[in-house]
Design a protein around this motif. Structure first.
Motif, PDB file in Angstrom:
ATOM      1  N   VAL A   1      -4.863 -16.312  -5.998  1.00 23.51           N
ATOM      2  CA  VAL A   1      -3.653 -15.604  -6.426  1.00 23.51           C
ATOM      3  C   VAL A   1      -4.022 -14.199  -6.906  1.00 23.51           C
ATOM      4  O   VAL A   1      -3.380 -13.210  -6.540  1.00 23.51           O
ATOM      5  CB  VAL A   1      -2.928 -16.395  -7.537  1.00 23.51           C
ATOM      6  CG1 VAL A   1      -1.713 -15.613  -8.040  1.00 23.51           C
ATOM      7  CG2 VAL A   1      -2.519 -17.772  -7.050  1.00 23.51           C
ATOM      8  N   ALA A   2      -5.072 -14.117  -7.712  1.00 24.47           N
ATOM      9  CA  ALA A   2      -5.513 -12.816  -8.220  1.00 24.47           C
ATOM     10  C   ALA A   2      -5.963 -11.902  -7.090  1.00 24.47           C
ATOM     11  O   ALA A   2      -5.603 -10.710  -7.054  1.00 24.47           O
ATOM     12  CB  ALA A   2      -6.655 -13.012  -9.225  1.00 24.47           C
ATOM     13  N   LEU A   3      -6.725 -12.437  -6.148  1.00 28.53           N
ATOM     14  CA  LEU A   3      -7.228 -11.602  -5.048  1.00 28.53           C
ATOM     15  C   LEU A   3      -6.087 -11.126  -4.158  1.00 28.53           C
ATOM     16  O   LEU A   3      -6.093  -9.979  -3.682  1.00 28.53           O
ATOM     17  CB  LEU A   3      -8.267 -12.369  -4.233  1.00 28.53           C
ATOM     18  CG  LEU A   3      -9.568 -12.702  -4.969  1.00 28.53           C
ATOM     19  CD1 LEU A   3     -10.534 -13.423  -4.037  1.00 28.53           C
ATOM     20  CD2 LEU A   3     -10.226 -11.463  -5.551  1.00 28.53           C
ATOM     21  N   ALA A   4      -5.102 -11.981  -3.943  1.00 29.53           N
ATOM     22  CA  ALA A   4      -3.940 -11.564  -3.147  1.00 29.53           C
ATOM     23  C   ALA A   4      -3.190 -10.433  -3.841  1.00 29.53           C
ATOM     24  O   ALA A   4      -2.755  -9.465  -3.201  1.00 29.53           O
ATOM     25  CB  ALA A   4      -3.016 -12.760  -2.908  1.00 29.53           C
ATOM     26  N   ARG A   5      -3.034 -10.552  -5.150  1.00 31.51           N
ATOM     27  CA  ARG A   5      -2.351  -9.489  -5.889  1.00 31.51           C
ATOM     28  C   ARG A   5      -3.130  -8.181  -5.801  1.00 31.51           C
ATOM     29  O   ARG A   5      -2.554  -7.116  -5.550  1.00 31.51           O
ATOM     30  CB  ARG A   5      -2.190  -9.888  -7.354  1.00 31.51           C
ATOM     31  CG  ARG A   5      -1.517  -8.780  -8.158  1.00 31.51           C
ATOM     32  CD  ARG A   5      -1.500  -9.042  -9.640  1.00 31.51           C
ATOM     33  NE  ARG A   5      -0.870  -7.932 -10.336  1.00 31.51           N
ATOM     34  CZ  ARG A   5      -0.868  -7.778 -11.655  1.00 31.51           C
ATOM     35  NH1 ARG A   5      -1.445  -8.692 -12.422  1.00 31.51           N
ATOM     36  NH2 ARG A   5      -0.286  -6.736 -12.211  1.00 31.51           N
ATOM     37  N   LEU A   6      -4.442  -8.249  -5.995  1.00 29.38           N
ATOM     38  CA  LEU A   6      -5.246  -7.031  -5.979  1.00 29.38           C
ATOM     39  C   LEU A   6      -5.261  -6.389  -4.604  1.00 29.38           C
ATOM     40  O   LEU A   6      -5.230  -5.156  -4.479  1.00 29.38           O
ATOM     41  CB  LEU A   6      -6.670  -7.345  -6.452  1.00 29.38           C
ATOM     42  CG  LEU A   6      -6.757  -7.784  -7.919  1.00 29.38           C
ATOM     43  CD1 LEU A   6      -8.195  -8.112  -8.294  1.00 29.38           C
ATOM     44  CD2 LEU A   6      -6.185  -6.724  -8.856  1.00 29.38           C
ATOM     45  N   ARG A   7      -5.285  -7.205  -3.572  1.00 31.07           N
ATOM     46  CA  ARG A   7      -5.199  -6.676  -2.210  1.00 31.07           C
ATOM     47  C   ARG A   7      -3.873  -5.942  -2.029  1.00 31.07           C
ATOM     48  O   ARG A   7      -3.830  -4.834  -1.475  1.00 31.07           O
ATOM     49  CB  ARG A   7      -5.326  -7.827  -1.216  1.00 31.07           C
ATOM     50  CG  ARG A   7      -5.522  -7.383   0.224  1.00 31.07           C
ATOM     51  CD  ARG A   7      -5.607  -8.578   1.162  1.00 31.07           C
ATOM     52  NE  ARG A   7      -6.854  -9.309   0.991  1.00 31.07           N
ATOM     53  CZ  ARG A   7      -6.952 -10.540   0.497  1.00 31.07           C
ATOM     54  NH1 ARG A   7      -5.866 -11.185   0.082  1.00 31.07           N
ATOM     55  NH2 ARG A   7      -8.120 -11.140   0.399  1.00 31.07           N
ATOM     56  N   ALA A   8      -2.792  -6.536  -2.507  1.00 30.70           N
ATOM     57  CA  ALA A   8      -1.474  -5.907  -2.396  1.00 30.70           C
ATOM     58  C   ALA A   8      -1.380  -4.608  -3.189  1.00 30.70           C
ATOM     59  O   ALA A   8      -0.650  -3.688  -2.810  1.00 30.70           O
ATOM     60  CB  ALA A   8      -0.392  -6.891  -2.858  1.00 30.70           C
ATOM     61  N   GLU A   9      -2.128  -4.537  -4.288  1.00 26.73           N
ATOM     62  CA  GLU A   9      -2.113  -3.337  -5.136  1.00 26.73           C
ATOM     63  C   GLU A   9      -2.981  -2.212  -4.561  1.00 26.73           C
ATOM     64  O   GLU A   9      -2.952  -1.086  -5.057  1.00 26.73           O
ATOM     65  CB  GLU A   9      -2.616  -3.687  -6.540  1.00 26.73           C
ATOM     66  CG  GLU A   9      -1.696  -4.623  -7.315  1.00 26.73           C
ATOM     67  CD  GLU A   9      -0.498  -3.914  -7.925  1.00 26.73           C
ATOM     68  OE1 GLU A   9      -0.402  -2.677  -7.811  1.00 26.73           O
ATOM     69  OE2 GLU A   9       0.349  -4.609  -8.517  1.00 26.73           O
ATOM     70  N   GLY A  10      -3.787  -2.517  -3.528  1.00 26.33           N
ATOM     71  CA  GLY A  10      -4.565  -1.469  -2.890  1.00 26.33           C
ATOM     72  C   GLY A  10      -6.071  -1.612  -2.996  1.00 26.33           C
ATOM     73  O   GLY A  10      -6.817  -0.764  -2.486  1.00 26.33           O
ATOM     74  N   ALA A  11      -6.542  -2.669  -3.635  1.00 25.22           N
ATOM     75  CA  ALA A  11      -7.990  -2.905  -3.690  1.00 25.22           C
ATOM     76  C   ALA A  11      -8.465  -3.470  -2.355  1.00 25.22           C
ATOM     77  O   ALA A  11      -7.702  -4.092  -1.621  1.00 25.22           O
ATOM     78  CB  ALA A  11      -8.315  -3.889  -4.811  1.00 25.22           C
ATOM     79  N   THR A  12      -9.735  -3.247  -2.053  1.00 28.71           N
ATOM     80  CA  THR A  12     -10.348  -3.838  -0.871  1.00 28.71           C
ATOM     81  C   THR A  12     -11.037  -5.124  -1.297  1.00 28.71           C
ATOM     82  O   THR A  12     -12.004  -5.083  -2.061  1.00 28.71           O
ATOM     83  CB  THR A  12     -11.367  -2.876  -0.242  1.00 28.71           C
ATOM     84  OG1 THR A  12     -10.694  -1.683   0.150  1.00 28.71           O
ATOM     85  CG2 THR A  12     -12.035  -3.513   0.968  1.00 28.71           C
ATOM     86  N   VAL A  13     -10.519  -6.249  -0.843  1.00 27.96           N
ATOM     87  CA  VAL A  13     -11.141  -7.538  -1.137  1.00 27.96           C
ATOM     88  C   VAL A  13     -12.039  -7.869   0.042  1.00 27.96           C
ATOM     89  O   VAL A  13     -11.590  -7.975   1.186  1.00 27.96           O
ATOM     90  CB  VAL A  13     -10.085  -8.635  -1.343  1.00 27.96           C
ATOM     91  CG1 VAL A  13     -10.761  -9.988  -1.592  1.00 27.96           C
ATOM     92  CG2 VAL A  13      -9.177  -8.279  -2.519  1.00 27.96           C
TER      93      VAL A  13
END
Length: 202
Positions: free
Chosen positions: A147-159
């Motif tokens: 859930v956290a990684l999906a949010r961060l990806r959506a916010e613009g981070a590169t996962v």
């Protein structure tokens, strides 16, 4: 044509990998293994390392096997204690502000949905490119991580993963550092495979 050197405008951040979290965090040894690999890579590629502890007086020091700031170990630019959840303490952000350009930041550590998330969001707001290593983060409750990684990806981070990042960072097998990084990848192949299996099931 001579191959160019890897991107140097980078920093590696190790978030709260402390001994007292060991029993609580899902697959904690795997997170430590990825952090160890990235520390070795940072030495080869000359990437500065930043580390934090969360309330060190209560939760203890960074895990000893990371060998931060010890003789023969890995030197950090800043190894800060904090009570805020984000790693973006005034001390660390002041150091980044001295840079001529905003460095990209690689993040490993815990917990994915709290300190890693808040650090990433703060760095993005300050204009940094952020790489969150999926094989280098975890939480007490494993269900929090995707859930956290999906949010961060959506916010613009590169996962991404540690190995993918290392090859992206180098960009060219002709650089001087390639043989050492390739050797590191080979040496950690089994551990990396086990870590991906444990932490990156989606």
């Amino acid at each position: 044509m001579v191959a160019s050197a890897p991107l140097r405008r980078l920093s590696e951040s190790i978030c709260d990998l402390q001994e007292k979290f060991r029993p609580a965090i899902h697959e904690y040894p795997r997170v430590i293994a990825t952090a160890q690999k990235m520390l070795r890579a940072s030495q080869i590629l000359d990437i500065p390392v930043f580390a934090t502890t969360q309330n060190r007086a209560r939760l203890g020091e960074t895990c000893s096997e990371l060998r931060l700031d010890v003789a023969g170990g890995f030197a950090t630019k800043i190894h800060a204690d904090k009570t805020m959840f984000s790693m973006c303490t005034p001390e660390i952000m002041s150091f980044f502000a001295q840079s001529a350009s905003k460095p990209a930041v690689i993040i490993t550590g815990i917990e994915a949905h709290i300190c890693v998330t808040q650090t990433t969001l703060d760095l993005l707001r300050h204009g940094h490119k952020v790489y969150v290593l999926a094989d280098g983060v975890s939480s007490c409750n494993k269900e929090e991580v995707p859930v956290a990684l999906a949010r961060l990806r959506a916010e613009g981070a590169t996962v991404t993963t540690s190995e993918s990042f290392l090859y992206e960072c180098m960009g060219d097998a002709g650089i001087a550092e390639f043989k050492e990084i390739a050797k590191l990848v080979k040496e950690t192949k089994e551990s990396t495979s086990q870590t991906l299996e444990a932490l990156c099931k989606i």
